[in-house]
Write an enzyme that holds these catalytic residues in place. Structure first.
Site, PDB file in Angstrom:
ATOM      1  N   ASP A   2       0.849  -1.195   0.000  1.00  0.00           N
ATOM      2  CA  ASP A   2       0.000   0.000   0.000  1.00  0.00           C
ATOM      3  C   ASP A   2       0.883   1.243   0.000  1.00  0.00           C
ATOM      4  O   ASP A   2       1.843   1.326   0.760  1.00  0.00           O
ATOM      5  CB  ASP A   2      -0.885  -0.009   1.247  1.00  0.00           C
ATOM      6  CG  ASP A   2      -2.044   0.970   1.163  1.00  0.00           C
ATOM      7  OD1 ASP A   2      -2.172   1.648   0.130  1.00  0.00           O
ATOM      8  OD2 ASP A   2      -2.818   1.044   2.130  1.00  0.00           O
TER       9      ASP A   2
ATOM     10  N   HIS B 193      -8.851  -1.354  -8.967  1.00  0.00           N
ATOM     11  CA  HIS B 193      -8.769  -0.303  -7.953  1.00  0.00           C
ATOM     12  C   HIS B 193      -7.696   0.725  -8.297  1.00  0.00           C
ATOM     13  O   HIS B 193      -7.921   1.940  -8.165  1.00  0.00           O
ATOM     14  CB  HIS B 193      -8.472  -0.935  -6.590  1.00  0.00           C
ATOM     15  CG  HIS B 193      -8.189   0.056  -5.511  1.00  0.00           C
ATOM     16  ND1 HIS B 193      -9.158   0.890  -4.980  1.00  0.00           N
ATOM     17  CD2 HIS B 193      -7.029   0.378  -4.864  1.00  0.00           C
ATOM     18  CE1 HIS B 193      -8.614   1.663  -4.059  1.00  0.00           C
ATOM     19  NE2 HIS B 193      -7.327   1.382  -3.970  1.00  0.00           N
TER      20      HIS B 193
END
Length: 366
Positions: free
Chosen positions: A202, A277
């Site tokens: 992330d 995403h």
């Protein structure tokens, strides 16, 4: 949450590995406003003039290095006597609390960013309202909703040591007392090589080097009254880990848009097809210019209680960039094809704040 494709950025003055949790270069915290004339000199902008007629502003340390621990504290003002006065005094001492705790071990890299919400800005602050500041707007798609929840103040507390975050929060809450009520507090931690609890790296799309200030700090061109500040959006996501783990690795990678093991970006889907995403979280303006934000997301949770989550926090000089990202994720591109990560991750909070220049906080109780 995992993020979008890496934006173009200027060259950096430091070296790093591919892991985004390693230290970012520190900004100078001096933001260029522009040439001052007699009219702008008399404006309400809190600035200082340096040779050449340039005004500068101190920003809060939004560029502080990513850490191993963080506390995300959201509170609202109460109706206690002189609640606003108590809050002003507490906010004006944030820098002092940081120094008081940090002196015990400077290498712990303790920092705190203060965000001010829309509803409390006018009665609390002495400066004009930032141009884009407003409450977090609920984004309701056909299947999923980005909820809007209360919050007047955000404290984003970061350190390499959990005990430093704890002690900062303790001293801060002692000062605030009954002037505030807690809306949410979340303790985050770094998970291995900056992975979320879904197993993916992330923060890959974060800007680096000089691109950090370009992405997050407001300039005089954006809003002359808010130079050096930054908009902040926070969301607390809870993951359905059991359902996520039922997917194959290839299916998970299709949802995210990156390979799970080595974080390699996958090709975008064709127009009209389900977008990953990382694509839905990549924002361009009408001229095709890509706009970055700075994420400092943290995993949180407790396996014994079945809680697994990601605390999303995004900093941006332009609030519309993050709001457009939410629209693309929850409503979908095209409409109806929402971000499939939302089938496994549910936001339970959503709030917007503005991080004013550090000097504003210091002067708040004057």
């Amino acid at each position: 949450m995992a993020d979008g494709a890496t934006a173009s950025s200027s060259s950096t003055q430091w070296s790093r590995t591919s892991y985004p949790w390693q230290a970012r270069p520190a900004l100078t915290h001096r933001v260029h406003i522009g040439l001052l004339d007699s009219e702008s000199t008399s404006s309400s902008v809190d600035s200082e003039t340096v040779p050449g007629g340039i005004a500068t502003m101190d920003s809060q340390p939004v560029d502080a290095p990513l850490t191993t621990s963080a506390t995300f504290l959201v509170v609202s003002a109460t109706h206690a006597p002189d609640a606003l006065g108590t809050i002003r005094k507490a906010l004006s001492t944030v820098n002092d609390i940081t120094k008081n705790v940090s002196i015990r071990h400077p290498g712990a890299n303790l920092s705190c960013i203060v965000g001010i919400g829309s509803s409390i800005w006018d009665p609390l602050m002495k400066w004009p309202r930032p141009a884009e500041l407003h409450p977090f707007p609920e984004v309701k798609g056909a299947t999923h909703t980005a909820v809007s929840t209360p919050g007047d103040l955000l404290f984003h507390i970061r350190s390499e040591r959990r005990d430093f975050c704890f002690e900062f929060e303790r001293q801060l809450m002692d000062m605030l007392g009954d002037a505030v009520k807690v809306e949410d507090t979340t303790v985050g931690f770094r998970y291995f090589d900056a992975r979320d609890l879904l197993g993916f790296v992330d923060g890959t799309a974060n800007p680096v080097g000089t691109a950090v200030s370009d992405a997050v700090l407001i300039t005089g061109t954006d809003d002359i009254h808010s130079v050096g500040g930054s908009y902040i959006v926070v969301q607390k996501y809870l993951h359905n880990i059991k359902s996520w783990r039922a997917l194959s690795t290839e299916q998970q990678e299709s949802v995210i848009g990156r390979t799970k093991l080595d974080n390699v970006e996958l090709d975008d889907a064709e127009d009209g097809e389900q977008l990953a995403h990382k694509t839905l979280a990549t924002i361009e303006d009408e001229d095709g210019n890509e706009h970055s934000i700075l994420r400092d997301n943290m995993p949180f949770g407790s396996p014994s209680s079945g809680e697994f989550g990601t605390y999303f926090i995004g900093y941006s000089r332009k609030l519309w960039v993050i709001e457009k990202m939410m629209e693309r994720m929850f409503i979908g591109i095209p409409h109806g094809l929402h971000d499939r990560i939302l089938d496994f991750s549910t936001p339970v909070t959503g709030s917007t704040f503005f991080a004013p220049p550090a000097s504003w906080l210091d002067q708040l109780d004057d």
